[in-house]
Design an enzyme around this catalytic site. Structure first.
Site, PDB file in Angstrom:
ATOM      1  N   ASP A  80       9.392 -31.378  36.992  1.00  0.00           N
ATOM      2  CA  ASP A  80       9.268 -32.732  37.528  1.00  0.00           C
ATOM      3  C   ASP A  80       9.805 -32.718  38.954  1.00  0.00           C
ATOM      4  O   ASP A  80      10.756 -32.005  39.256  1.00  0.00           O
ATOM      5  CB  ASP A  80      10.038 -33.743  36.679  1.00  0.00           C
ATOM      6  CG  ASP A  80       9.676 -35.173  37.059  1.00  0.00           C
ATOM      7  OD1 ASP A  80       8.505 -35.563  36.845  1.00  0.00           O
ATOM      8  OD2 ASP A  80      10.531 -35.898  37.591  1.00  0.00           O
ATOM      9  N   THR A  81       9.173 -33.504  39.810  1.00  0.00           N
ATOM     10  CA  THR A  81       9.537 -33.557  41.225  1.00  0.00           C
ATOM     11  C   THR A  81       9.818 -34.989  41.624  1.00  0.00           C
ATOM     12  O   THR A  81       9.099 -35.909  41.220  1.00  0.00           O
ATOM     13  CB  THR A  81       8.384 -33.000  42.095  1.00  0.00           C
ATOM     14  OG1 THR A  81       8.112 -31.658  41.697  1.00  0.00           O
ATOM     15  CG2 THR A  81       8.733 -33.030  43.572  1.00  0.00           C
TER      16      THR A  81
END
Length: 197
Positions: A80-81
């Site tokens: 996840d970013t």
């Protein structure tokens, strides 16, 4: 290892795994809305803690899907970013107005892009974090309007993708280019080595 599962809808993460030569199959959520709900920010949550927590939740959900669907066992990779301005988390904009507000905040300054990843291989879980800094040049209102019209901001944390048209406004980066794209290759390689893959 014959392959790993990638629990992500991001085409960029697939491309980056291809770049590493890692064979993979997608393990996507059945319910996109439920998957998006995992990304809700808790009050006062720091960006790095947030992205780590969301990655763990996504991996837990992917492991449940793997079991429920009776798929062949294999390691599962999740990432996840997020984009952070100080302690403020800039997620995916809901509409063009929100995208414009985010880009106005980023223009002319420096922000962080943090990507967490987690790999479940058997009983062991390996995690890593990539924390990069990005300096945006100022954007005129005309440039902003042109960028918004491209639609590239849709579904992107912070309303931009470094590998797209927004690259014209990125004056400097410090850290991992692939991490800013959504899957830091160095850290991915390291956790795969730890897992002996």
């Amino acid at each position: 290892m014959s392959f790993i599962y990638l629990a992500s809808q991001s085409p960029r993460r697939r491309q980056l795994l291809d770049q590493l030569g890692v064979a993979h199959r997608l393990l996507l959520p059945d319910d996109a809305a439920a998957a998006e709900a995992l990304e809700a920010v808790r009050p006062g949550e720091a960006p790095a803690a947030y992205v780590r927590r969301v990655t763990r939740l996504k991996l837990d959900a992917a492991l449940r899907r793997l079991h429920q669907q009776g798929l062949p066992p294999a390691p599962v990779l999740c990432a996840d970013t997020t984009v952070a301005l100080g302690r403020h988390i800039l997620g995916k904009p809901a509409d063009a107005r929100e995208a414009a507000a985010m880009l106005r905040q980023l223009a002319g300054g420096t922000h962080r892009v943090i990507t967490a990843l987690a790999l479940q291989a058997g009983e062991r879980r390996h995690e890593a974090l990539s924390d990069s800094r990005v300096r945006f040049a100022p954007m005129s209102e005309t440039e902003l309007a042109d960028y918004l019209a491209s639609g590239e901001w849709q579904g992107k944390a912070g309303a931009y993708a470094i590998q797209g048209r927004a690259a014209a406004f990125i004056a400097h980066i410090s850290g991992s280019y692939s991490g800013i794209m959504g899957l830091p290759l160095f850290e991915t390689h390291q956790i795969m080595r730890l897992a002996r893959l």
